[in-house]
Design an enzyme around this catalytic site. Structure first.
Site, PDB file in Angstrom:
ATOM      1  N   CYS A 283      43.816  21.065  43.553  1.00  0.00           N
ATOM      2  CA  CYS A 283      42.884  21.384  44.911  1.00  0.00           C
ATOM      3  C   CYS A 283      43.206  20.885  45.609  1.00  0.00           C
ATOM      4  O   CYS A 283      42.607  21.277  47.195  1.00  0.00           O
ATOM      5  CB  CYS A 283      41.388  21.007  44.425  1.00  0.00           C
ATOM      6  SG  CYS A 283      41.015  18.876  43.279  1.00  0.00           S
TER       7      CYS A 283
ATOM      8  N   HIS B 119      37.667  15.431  43.317  1.00  0.00           N
ATOM      9  CA  HIS B 119      37.753  16.692  42.865  1.00  0.00           C
ATOM     10  C   HIS B 119      38.155  16.735  44.711  1.00  0.00           C
ATOM     11  O   HIS B 119      37.002  16.111  45.226  1.00  0.00           O
ATOM     12  CB  HIS B 119      37.255  17.810  42.492  1.00  0.00           C
ATOM     13  CG  HIS B 119      36.823  19.539  43.080  1.00  0.00           C
ATOM     14  ND1 HIS B 119      37.998  19.869  42.729  1.00  0.00           N
ATOM     15  CD2 HIS B 119      36.250  20.375  43.403  1.00  0.00           C
ATOM     16  CE1 HIS B 119      37.646  21.221  43.120  1.00  0.00           C
ATOM     17  NE2 HIS B 119      37.218  21.555  44.169  1.00  0.00           N
TER      18      HIS B 119
END
Length: 994
Positions: free
Chosen positions: A411, A812
């Site tokens: 990510c 994330h």
């Protein structure tokens, strides 16, 4: 009389015979009834009359006249029964159009002669359909064609009356019709006259029939392809209504169940035929409707559109010559269609230039309208007739943007790539590079950008680029710092281009930039920007042009006033968090007594020693940046530990007075403006960090100031959120909320004289890690300032990379972004020009800053211009969501910001006069377009295979797909556990990264 009627040599004798029979039937009915009996009628129908064939329409004329004369006689009932059987037999023998039309006229006048009973009635309808399929016109003259059309119309009208009287016969008749047109028998081609039946099928049945056809496992692909091709041929039939409606419905139905192979084959086979129908006014409306749907839905490849491109110009000229209102209306529709296709498949100037010239006088649809038309027309946007979960398999989201698949804790790369892709001018430069035969990282980035722009996939897997761009010290499948990755990527691209330019310097003709970019670059070089020292006289690299700026660091000895200067290039600025004391001591009272000096706000009050100054040296890493790899020659060379007891704040630059005024009133939320002010504030080097002055030949107290002397096109700001915890030996995260101004004004002090000291070496980032110990050491200027005044350069927010989590080892990344070009969204260009003329002191005392006004206008005018990129998932969002993300989800904080400079197009003409860059992006190289086309076909095949497999299990399948929603429902960082995990052991949960 019968002989004269049937065998009379001339019309006069045949007329005499009819009058004789008519008189006989009227005045001698008993004799006529005895003569016109079952035997006579049966003989006429089966054997004819003398030399007259039983298939001659005159026979049916005679029988119809006789029936009229004995209608009131009992014997007529026997004839009706006979004719019911004979009519079915006659239809089974496939009568020619004249005979069939005459039979249907007789049956229409005497419906008692129609076959009775469900079985016979059904057989009659089915056989009549088959008879129509055998119809062929015998002539080519207009009169003959008109007669043929009228005959077919008579037959179809009879079928309609039967369907109305007996609705049970409709569906079997349509099944027979489909069986005829789907037959693979090459020796027989069904007549286009079947099109006359379509207008009699109730439109209410469309949904049921199409679903039945497209989901029937017994209907083979070859049969469906054949049927669809023949239905498209029906567009040639004049006066037929609703043919285009059924054709488009069937195309959509096939797309809904993802039978893309059929759609591709049919489109390529028939697109030229459909286009040619536009020449004929009678069938033009239906043909244009089908052509539009076929072209707009065929979005994976330019192949279909390019089949008709050679014929467009002549048709346009024909429409213009007509001068008819209807032709003009059709020309406008065709022009809109052509613009949509050229927008979607830019990159073929040699094909499109003649078309653009031909339609230059016609109105052009807006980009928003084109995008809407394309998004609604794609095969993958058709609603599925299967369970709703299957429809989630295909197609881009409503945003039209492509996601990036998480390859296992990637990510950090995905969020950065999307931010770079949404940097419009950078993307256009990358796509315009001619890199054929080159296997560089820039080539792989160009490949990735091209796929993000043109793939049909909902999300793309960037495996090749990931392997090529991953820093060697990054462990695969583990979480990494996106800022560190971004710096490494930009440095790699920069160094690679320098190397390639050095290798090809002898070949001046082989330039990597397009001709247009070269012309603009020549102009660019004449501006005030100086070449980077490390480049000498060479051309600047793309990374330097887009992201490169320059900082000048001045160190002034407070004893002898001698000045040492150093100039450095940067691609991003790392902003440390300033403590509350930095703002607490700057209150409105102080501001009232401050004096204006050199267009700066200069504070005259003395600040008490900050408590942070007592922080031990070992805690210096607190508030430090997240990049452990320091680059040589960065500003870090000058970082020091201050120990002064008293200090003052000087040169407080206010780029966004709206944000600053809020902070001054005592609001705890920092703004990016505050961090930038802190970054640029002067610093006193004293105590253990005294500066060695060569002139004094000793350590002396000195003042260090930094100025931006050359601004980048894209300003990248990294907020230093990860601080090192020496006790736990991990980098903790600073979760403070930072407000993000939509408009930022960067103070730039342009150099007006040759630089005293120039340092070599390209620095990828500038790391300023002021700690609690040197917070209070920002001092008043000592009078060594240059006379130059800073110019305020306006920037608008382009992208925000957000980190969700509490440490750099877990969490994330996702990003918010919008398209911002040189002129800016919502016409900001003009407004920001005026803003840059406002001096800082004037702005400080206004009730509402111009920037704040512009921000409000920007935010209200473009409600759907922001996108949220969360790996594979892309949704619309708003600037309010960007601003409120940390207040709603405390672990989700802005980390890397991209700002785009206003009033600049980066030397790149984004709207060429020739109009060939219809969608603003440059044409793709042929090999790139071929690769995308090939992958799009593969994707459609994958979708089709998946849909067929799941259709077999549709009844028992359960839908577990999460709907695409806005980010207001759940934190964007709360992905499911399918994205990959972190390390094992006891810390697995804490280290889980999605």
């Amino acid at each position: 009389g019968t002989r004269l009627v049937l065998q009379g040599p001339d019309p006069f004798q045949r007329q005499v015979g009819r009058q004789g029979l008519d008189a006989y039937g009227r005045f001698h009915r008993a004799e006529f009834e005895a003569f016109f009996n079952r035997g006579l009628v049966l003989g006429l129908l089966q054997r004819g009359y003398g030399e007259l064939s039983n298939r001659d329409p005159a026979i049916l004329d005679y029988i119809q006249a006789g029936l009229r004369l004995i209608m009131s006689c009992p014997s007529v009932l026997e004839l009706f029964e006979l004719l019911q059987v004979e009519a079915l037999r006659l239809v089974c023998e496939r009568p020619a159009p004249p005979l069939c039309a005459r039979l249907c006229q007789l049956l229409g006048d005497f419906p008692q002669c129609l076959p009775r009973g469900r079985k016979l009635s059904l057989a009659f309808c089915q056989q009549l359909v088959r008879s129509i399929a055998h119809f062929q016109s015998q002539g080519t003259r207009e009169a003959e064609l008109r007669l043929y059309v009228s005959q077919v119309t008579q037959v179809s009208a009879l079928l309609r009356s039967v369907w109305k009287a007996e609705p049970d016969t409709l569906l079997p008749s349509l099944q027979e019709l489909f069986a005829v047109i789907s037959a693979a028998d090459t020796s027989f081609e069904p007549s286009v006259a079947l099109a006359s039946l379509v207008q009699h099928i109730p439109l209410q049945m469309i949904t049921v029939l199409i679903r039945s056809l497209t989901t029937d496992p017994n209907v083979k692909d070859a049969s469906m392809t054949q049927a669809l091709c023949r239905m498209i041929d029906w567009l040639s039939w004049p006066l037929a209504q609703h043919v285009e409606t059924w054709v488009i419905a069937l195309l959509k139905g096939l797309a809904a169940v993802q039978k893309f192979t059929i759609l591709i084959d049919v489109t390529l086979l028939k697109i030229e035929l459909v286009f040619n129908r536009l020449w004929f006014p009678l069938v033009r409306p239906g043909a244009l409707a089908v052509l539009s749907h076929m072209l707009l839905s065929f979005q994976h490849s330019p192949e279909a559109f390019h089949l008709i491109v050679p014929h467009v110009v002549s048709l346009v000229h024909s429409f213009k010559r007509d001068g008819l209102p209807s032709s003009t209306a059709f020309l406008m529709q065709l022009t809109e269609l052509i613009h949509c296709m050229m927008y979607h498949y830019s990159g073929f100037p040699e094909l499109y230039e003649p078309i653009l010239e031909a339609i230059k006088d016609m109105p052009k649809p807006t980009e928003e309208k084109i995008k809407l038309i394309l998004s609604q027309s794609a095969w993958t946007s058709q609603s599925s007739s299967l369970p709703s979960c299957l429809s989630r398999l295909s197609g881009k989201s409503e945003t039209g943007k492509t996601g990036l698949i998480n390859l296992g804790n990637t990510c950090y790369m995905n969020s950065v790539i999307q931010a770079l892709f949404m940097a419009t001018d950078f993307r256009r430069h990358v796509l315009s590079l001619n890199l054929n035969g080159c296997n560089s990282l820039m080539r792989k980035l160009q490949h990735l950008f091209a796929f993000l722009a043109h793939t049909q996939r909902e999300a793309y897997a960037p495996r090749i680029f990931f392997e090529a761009s991953r820093p060697p010290w990054f462990t695969p499948r583990s979480q990494q710092d996106c800022s560190e990755y971004l710096r490494f990527l930009l440095d790699r691209l920069h160094e690679e281009e320098r190397t390639l330019k050095a290798l090809s310097s002898a070949k001046s003709s082989q330039s990597m930039m397009t001709d247009e970019s070269q012309a603009q670059e020549a102009v660019h070089k004449t501006q005030v920007f100086t070449e980077a020292p490390c480049m000498g006289s060479e051309e600047r690299t793309l990374i330097e042009k887009m992201f490169g700026g320059k900082l000048k660091t001045n160190i002034c000895c407070l004893n002898c006033k001698s000045m040492s200067q150093k100039e450095e290039a940067f691609t991003d600025l790392s902003l440390a968090f300033c403590p509350p004391t930095f703002l607490e001591n700057v209150d409105p009272k102080c501001m009232e007594h401050s004096e204006v000096k050199d267009d700066y706000m200069v504070q005259s009050n003395t600040l008490a020693t900050s408590p942070a100054a007592e922080t031990p040296v070992s805690n210096m890493e607190v508030n430090r940046g997240c990049d452990p790899i320091m680059n040589e020659g960065t500003i870090e060379d000058f970082s020091s530990e201050p120990s002064s007891e008293n200090s003052t704040i000087s040169e407080l630059k206010v780029e966004n007075s709206g944000d600053m005024s809020q902070s001054l009133v005592g609001k705890n939320t920092l703004s990016v403006t505050d961090l930038l002010n802190y970054f640029l504030a002067p610093e006193i080097l004293s105590g253990d960090n005294k500066y060695y002055c060569e002139k004094c030949a000793s350590l002396q107290n000195a003042e260090k100031t930094m100025q931006i002397i050359e601004e980048p096109e894209y300003l990248i700001l990294t907020l230093l959120r990860f601080s090192y915890d020496p006790k736990c030996h991990i980098r903790r995260k600073i979760l403070d909320n930072v407000s993000l101004p939509l408009v930022l004004e960067l103070p730039v002090k342009r150099a007006t004289s040759p630089l005293a000291v120039v340092s070599g070496g390209w620095s990828v980032g500038v790391e300023i890690s002021d700690t609690g110990e040197n917070l209070a050491k920002k001092l008043k200027p000592s009078g060594a300032d240059e006379v130059t005044c800073p110019q305020l350069v306006p920037y608008v927010l382009s992208s925000v990379v957000v980190h969700s989590g509490v440490s750099s080892e877990s969490g994330h990344y996702y990003s918010y972004a919008r398209n911002v070009t040189g002129s800016g969204p919502s016409g900001l260009c003009h407004q920001s020009t005026a803003l840059s003329l406002v001096s800082p002191q004037d702005k400080l005392f206004t009730e509402e800053s111009p920037c704040a006004v512009v921000e409000n206008e920007l935010d209200t005018e473009m409600p759907r211009e922001w996108f949220l990129f969360n790996d594979s998932r892309v949704t619309f969002t708003s600037f309010q969501s960007v601003q409120k993300i940390t207040s709603r989800f405390p672990k989700d904080t802005a980390y890397v910001l991209f700002y785009k400079k206003q009033n600049s197009t980066c030397g790149f003409n984004t709207n060429p006069a020739n109009g060939l860059w219809v969608n603003g992006d440059p044409p793709l190289q042929k090999d790139l377009m071929d690769a995308i086309t090939k992958d799009n076909k593969l994707y459609l095949q994958e979708q089709e295979l998946s849909a067929r497999t799941q259709a077999l299990q549709a009844a028992s399948a359960s839908c577990s797909f999460r709907p695409n929603g806005f980010d207001d429902n759940d934190p964007p960082g709360s992905c499911g556990p399918t994205g990959g995990g972190g390390g094992g052991g006891f810390s697995t949960v804490g280290r889980l990264v999605f």
